[in-house]
Write a protein that holds these residues in place. Structure first.
Motif, PDB file in Angstrom:
ATOM      1  N   UNK A  44      -6.511  -8.691  -7.199  1.00 47.60           N
ATOM      2  CA  UNK A  44      -5.645  -8.575  -5.766  1.00 47.60           C
ATOM      3  C   UNK A  44      -6.442  -8.925  -4.525  1.00 47.60           C
ATOM      4  N   UNK A  45      -5.859  -8.854  -3.374  1.00 48.38           N
ATOM      5  CA  UNK A  45      -6.266  -9.395  -2.057  1.00 48.38           C
ATOM      6  C   UNK A  45      -5.822  -8.336  -0.859  1.00 48.38           C
ATOM      7  N   UNK A  46      -6.491  -8.685   0.064  1.00 48.34           N
ATOM      8  CA  UNK A  46      -5.950  -7.878   1.222  1.00 48.34           C
ATOM      9  C   UNK A  46      -6.571  -8.185   2.483  1.00 48.34           C
ATOM     10  N   UNK A  47      -6.122  -7.829   3.595  1.00 49.62           N
ATOM     11  CA  UNK A  47      -6.952  -7.962   5.046  1.00 49.62           C
ATOM     12  C   UNK A  47      -6.348  -6.977   5.894  1.00 49.62           C
ATOM     13  N   UNK A  48      -7.138  -6.568   7.015  1.00 48.15           N
ATOM     14  CA  UNK A  48      -6.986  -5.669   7.837  1.00 48.15           C
ATOM     15  C   UNK A  48      -5.628  -5.716   8.811  1.00 48.15           C
ATOM     16  N   UNK A  49      -4.588  -4.879   8.727  1.00 43.88           N
ATOM     17  CA  UNK A  49      -3.378  -4.916   9.374  1.00 43.88           C
ATOM     18  C   UNK A  49      -2.552  -3.365   9.463  1.00 43.88           C
ATOM     19  N   UNK A  50      -1.849  -3.454  10.305  1.00 38.84           N
ATOM     20  CA  UNK A  50      -0.971  -2.115  10.405  1.00 38.84           C
ATOM     21  C   UNK A  50      -0.010  -1.864   9.568  1.00 38.84           C
ATOM     22  N   UNK A  51       0.149  -0.712   9.040  1.00 43.01           N
ATOM     23  CA  UNK A  51       0.654  -0.177   7.737  1.00 43.01           C
ATOM     24  C   UNK A  51       2.166  -0.991   7.552  1.00 43.01           C
ATOM     25  N   UNK A  52       2.752  -1.175   6.714  1.00 39.76           N
ATOM     26  CA  UNK A  52       4.242  -1.841   6.419  1.00 39.76           C
ATOM     27  C   UNK A  52       4.909  -1.086   7.275  1.00 39.76           C
ATOM     28  N   UNK A  53       5.914  -1.682   8.008  1.00 40.60           N
ATOM     29  CA  UNK A  53       7.065  -1.126   8.743  1.00 40.60           C
ATOM     30  C   UNK A  53       6.409  -0.613  10.133  1.00 40.60           C
ATOM     31  N   UNK A  56       3.708  -5.073  14.319  1.00 40.89           N
ATOM     32  CA  UNK A  56       2.516  -5.571  14.786  1.00 40.89           C
ATOM     33  C   UNK A  56       2.682  -5.753  16.323  1.00 40.89           C
ATOM     34  N   UNK A  57       3.678  -6.020  16.868  1.00 41.86           N
ATOM     35  CA  UNK A  57       4.137  -6.241  18.415  1.00 41.86           C
ATOM     36  C   UNK A  57       4.032  -5.132  19.052  1.00 41.86           C
ATOM     37  N   UNK A  58       4.369  -3.982  18.335  1.00 38.80           N
ATOM     38  CA  UNK A  58       4.494  -2.687  19.074  1.00 38.80           C
ATOM     39  C   UNK A  58       3.183  -1.868  18.992  1.00 38.80           C
TER      40      UNK A  58
END
Ligand code: 5HU
Ligand code: ZN
Length: 159
Positions: A44-53, A56-58
């Motif tokens: 598996x892989x991942x990166x830091x980000x906002x939860x799905x849904x 990112x722009x809000x």
């Protein structure tokens, strides 16, 4: 005779963690993680980000001020995303490559899913309580951790 300048397993997996980090929208710290099994297969892989849904722009990407208006309550860390992105069976005895030493919350998830080794690139938050708590938990739980040894090999990928 075989080619001599191939990359090691560690370089391969940290390279993938670094490439994953390039997907991050965080303007200040981009983190990537890659989980592999003991046969060096990528799980598996991942990166830091906002939860799905959560757009990112809000969502907020700042670091300071009201907790509901900065990123910290919302961003899902690279290590947790890598664990949650796994679509197979168990992560028992896997190793996790991360471009940043895991925080205490990710450390708990790492321990609970049975990951046995953490290889990290940066330890820039080593003096924080969060990182010290991670190390205490890893030490008690028998999760080993070691810094990635930078060899200085440069690879340019023309995307
Ligand atoms: O282990 C980690 N994994 C991870 O993905 N992160 C993320 C959360 C944030 O998006 C960013 C840290 O932001 P900053 O360096 O601006 O405080 O990195 C942060 C840590 C360590 O705290
Ligand atoms: Zn974390």
């Amino acid at each position: 005779m075989k080619r001599a300048d191939y990359i090691s397993w560690d370089q391969y997996f940290m390279g993938i963690a670094l490439l994953s980090a390039e997907r991050s929208k965080d303007p200040s710290t981009q983190v990537g993680a890659c989980i592999v099994d003991d046969n060096n297969r990528i799980l598996s892989e991942g990166y830091n980000g906002m939860p799905a849904g959560c757009e990112d722009d809000i969502m907020p990407w700042g670091k300071i001020g009201d907790p509901l208006n900065n990123k910290y309550f919302f961003v899902c860390h690279a290590e947790l995303n890598a664990i949650l992105n796994y679509r197979g069976g168990s992560l028992k005895d896997a190793r996790l490559y991360s471009t940043l030493f895991p925080c205490n919350e990710c450390a708990k998830a790492i321990i609970q899913c049975g990951i046995k080794e953490v290889i990290y690139l940066s330890d820039k938050y080593a003096s924080t309580d969060s990182t010290m708590a991670s190390k205490r938990m890893f030490d008690m739980a028998g999760v080993t951790y070691r810094p990635y040894e930078v060899k200085g090999k440069k690879i340019t990928i023309d995307l």
